[in-house]
Structures are given as C-alpha cells and as structure tokens.
Design an enzyme around this catalytic site. Structure first.
Site, PDB file in Angstrom:
ATOM      1  N   ARG A  94       0.723  -1.236   0.109  1.00  0.00           N
ATOM      2  CA  ARG A  94      -0.031  -0.061  -0.006  1.00  0.00           C
ATOM      3  C   ARG A  94       0.733   1.248  -0.052  1.00  0.00           C
ATOM      4  NH1 ARG A  94      -4.363  -2.690   2.600  1.00  0.00           N
ATOM      5  NH2 ARG A  94      -6.365  -1.446   2.819  1.00  0.00           N
ATOM      6  N   ARG A 128     -22.205  -2.300   4.062  1.00  0.00           N
ATOM      7  CA  ARG A 128     -21.531  -3.547   4.128  1.00  0.00           C
ATOM      8  C   ARG A 128     -21.466  -4.370   5.202  1.00  0.00           C
ATOM      9  NH1 ARG A 128     -15.490  -3.740   1.617  1.00  0.00           N
ATOM     10  NH2 ARG A 128     -14.853  -2.538   3.498  1.00  0.00           N
ATOM     11  N   ARG A 161     -17.738  -3.633   9.831  1.00  0.00           N
ATOM     12  CA  ARG A 161     -16.270  -3.432  10.307  1.00  0.00           C
ATOM     13  C   ARG A 161     -16.111  -2.229  10.809  1.00  0.00           C
ATOM     14  NH1 ARG A 161     -12.691  -5.242   5.039  1.00  0.00           N
ATOM     15  NH2 ARG A 161     -11.743  -3.224   5.718  1.00  0.00           N
TER      16      ARG A 161
HETATM   17  P1  AMP Z   1      -8.217  -4.038   4.044  1.00  0.00           P
HETATM   18  O1  AMP Z   1      -8.871  -5.268   4.238  1.00  0.00           O
HETATM   19  O2  AMP Z   1      -7.301  -4.442   2.814  1.00  0.00           O
HETATM   20  O3  AMP Z   1      -8.813  -2.750   3.535  1.00  0.00           O
HETATM   21  O4  AMP Z   1      -7.207  -3.691   5.208  1.00  0.00           O
HETATM   22  C1  AMP Z   1      -7.695  -3.280   6.377  1.00  0.00           C
HETATM   23  C2  AMP Z   1      -6.741  -2.316   7.291  1.00  0.00           C
HETATM   24  O5  AMP Z   1      -5.522  -3.432   7.435  1.00  0.00           O
HETATM   25  C3  AMP Z   1      -6.081  -1.233   6.766  1.00  0.00           C
HETATM   26  O6  AMP Z   1      -6.993  -0.197   6.856  1.00  0.00           O
HETATM   27  C4  AMP Z   1      -4.934  -1.183   7.485  1.00  0.00           C
HETATM   28  O7  AMP Z   1      -5.234  -0.586   8.828  1.00  0.00           O
HETATM   29  C5  AMP Z   1      -4.394  -2.527   7.540  1.00  0.00           C
HETATM   30  N1  AMP Z   1      -3.542  -2.932   6.483  1.00  0.00           N
HETATM   31  C6  AMP Z   1      -3.948  -4.046   5.430  1.00  0.00           C
HETATM   32  N2  AMP Z   1      -2.812  -4.052   4.510  1.00  0.00           N
HETATM   33  C7  AMP Z   1      -1.738  -3.058   4.887  1.00  0.00           C
HETATM   34  C8  AMP Z   1      -0.950  -2.707   4.245  1.00  0.00           C
HETATM   35  N3  AMP Z   1      -0.423  -3.257   3.230  1.00  0.00           N
HETATM   36  N4  AMP Z   1      -0.055  -1.592   4.691  1.00  0.00           N
HETATM   37  C9  AMP Z   1      -0.677  -1.098   6.042  1.00  0.00           C
HETATM   38  N5  AMP Z   1      -1.729  -1.422   6.682  1.00  0.00           N
HETATM   39  C10 AMP Z   1      -2.395  -2.462   6.095  1.00  0.00           C
END
Ligand code: AMP
Length: 217
Positions: A94, A128, A161
């Site tokens: 990210r 969601r 969530r």
């Molecule tokens: P997601 O389900 O991919 O939207 O991830 C949910 C949360 O996990 C994000 O809002 C971040 O807090 C954390 N997270 C997931 N992947 C990353 C990443 N590559 N770098 C930093 N934080 C992450």
C-alpha cells in the site's frame, strides 16, 4: 514457457471497498490461485488476540495504515509460505516502501487495478456487512443476506467492520489518494499495470476475465 508455468504472481490494487475482495475471491475460484489478503490476515490476528493482533488493532480500527516495518516483515513471511504456488496478493503493498521491499524479494508478474468512483465507494461501505471467519461480504440492497445479520452458509453473525464507519472510510480514502496512488505509478512504470473501470463488481468482472483467460486458463 507459458506465464502460468512460471507460477504467476498477481497483485490486485483498488481503493478501500472498490470490490477488491469480491473480484479477488472470483479470481481465486476461477483460476485456482492462492488468495493472500493482508487485511484478512491482520483481522484474523486481532480476532485470535495474538501479539501482532494486539499491536495492529488500533490502526485497523481507526482506518490507519499499519507501520511499514511491521507489515513488510509480516507479509514477506506469509508470502514465503506460498512461494511454490501461484498467488493473488490483495491489500499489500500500500506504500512505495512496501512495493520496493516486495519487489526485492518477489517481483510480481501482473498488477490489476480496479478503478471505481469514490462516491460509489462511500455509498457501498454504509451497507456492507462481513462474516469474519470466512471473509464473505454482503451488501444490503445488492447482495443481501437471506436472514438479516446472518451468514448464508454458516448462519453465524455478520458484523460491520469498525473501519467501515463513515469517518474511518473518509480517512482510508484520503490515505489511499496520498500514499497508495504512488504505488500505482510504481507498477505503471514497470509496465505491468492493467486498469479495469466500473461502478460495480459485476461490471468489472467480465473485463477481468477477458484479460486473464488467455493468460491463466
Ligand atoms: P483491507 O481489508 O485491505 O482494507 O485492510 C484493512 C486494514 O488493515 C487497513 O485499513 C490497514 O489498517 C491494515 N492494512 C492492511 N494491509 C496493509 C498494508 N499493506 N499496509 C498497512 N496497513 C495495512
């Protein structure tokens, strides 16, 4: 040698709630690749209250990014476990620092970027619900669970969530614009980025299969 024979390493990018989860699970099912989702893995650690889970919980709840050093170490270890399989990576990298770290240990072959208008995303997130153990996602009015608040397959509770709250979503979209946008540029410059535009996953999906079928089938 075909690309498939090379054990294809694919990455999917897209704003939070752009339908990345939905498109990823369809790809995983159709092309039989391993799904590696950083968000799912972190939520699993939080659920199980591991050391890592305790460390990252506050970031996830506030919609902030987990620090680079923590997530890089974690994800590189996770990817080692599936290095012999074709995988689809979802949610990582990210930031450009993460993209560089990944590129050093495992250059990816293809990067799919989902392009969905922000107003569509904000509307979608309000409706969601997720089933945490499986990662199944429901959208009220569009992909409504058979019984409100319950998972169709197991009958277990669905949750909203904490990071799907409007303030957290705004925050995540801001972070996406400022920090993740350069990741798209990173892969564009490598010449391996392919963009798919649409307002819904059903609109995007046929474009994805038209692209992947000749490569992965
Ligand atoms: P997601 O389900 O991919 O939207 O991830 C949910 C949360 O996990 C994000 O809002 C971040 O807090 C954390 N997270 C997931 N992947 C990353 C990443 N590559 N770098 C930093 N934080 C992450």
């Amino acid at each position: 040698m075909t690309i498939r024979a090379k054990i294809l390493k694919t990455l999917i990018l897209g704003a939070p709630a752009s339908g990345k989860g939905t498109i990823s699970s369809r790809i995983v099912k159709k092309y039989n690749v391993e799904h590696v989702s950083s968000g799912d893995k972190l939520r699993d650690h939080i659920e199980k209250q591991t050391e890592l889970g305790k460390e990252v919980k506050k970031y996830l709840n506030e919609g902030k990014l987990v620090p680079d050093d923590v997530i890089i170490k974690f994800m590189i270890t996770e990817l080692k476990k599936v290095e012999s399989k074709p995988w689809l990576l979802d949610g990582f990298p990210r930031t450009v620092a993460q993209a560089n770290a990944l590129w050093k240990v495992q250059p990816v072959d293809l990067v799919l970027n989902l392009v969905v208008p922000f107003e569509v995303i904000i509307d979608r997130v309000k409706n969601r619900w997720v089933h945490l153990p499986s990662g199944r996602v429901y959208n009220i009015g569009f992909n409504t669970p058979k019984v409100m608040g319950k998972d169709d397959v197991t009958g277990e509770d669905l949750i909203q969530r904490p990071d799907d709250k409007p303030e957290a979503v705004q925050k995540r979209l801001q972070i996406y614009e400022s920090v993740t946008r350069p990741v798209i540029t990173f892969y564009k410059e490598k010449g391996i980025l392919k963009e798919f535009e649409g307002r819904t996953s059903d609109e995007i999906w046929p474009k994805v299969t038209a692209y992947l079928d000749p490569i992965l089938k």
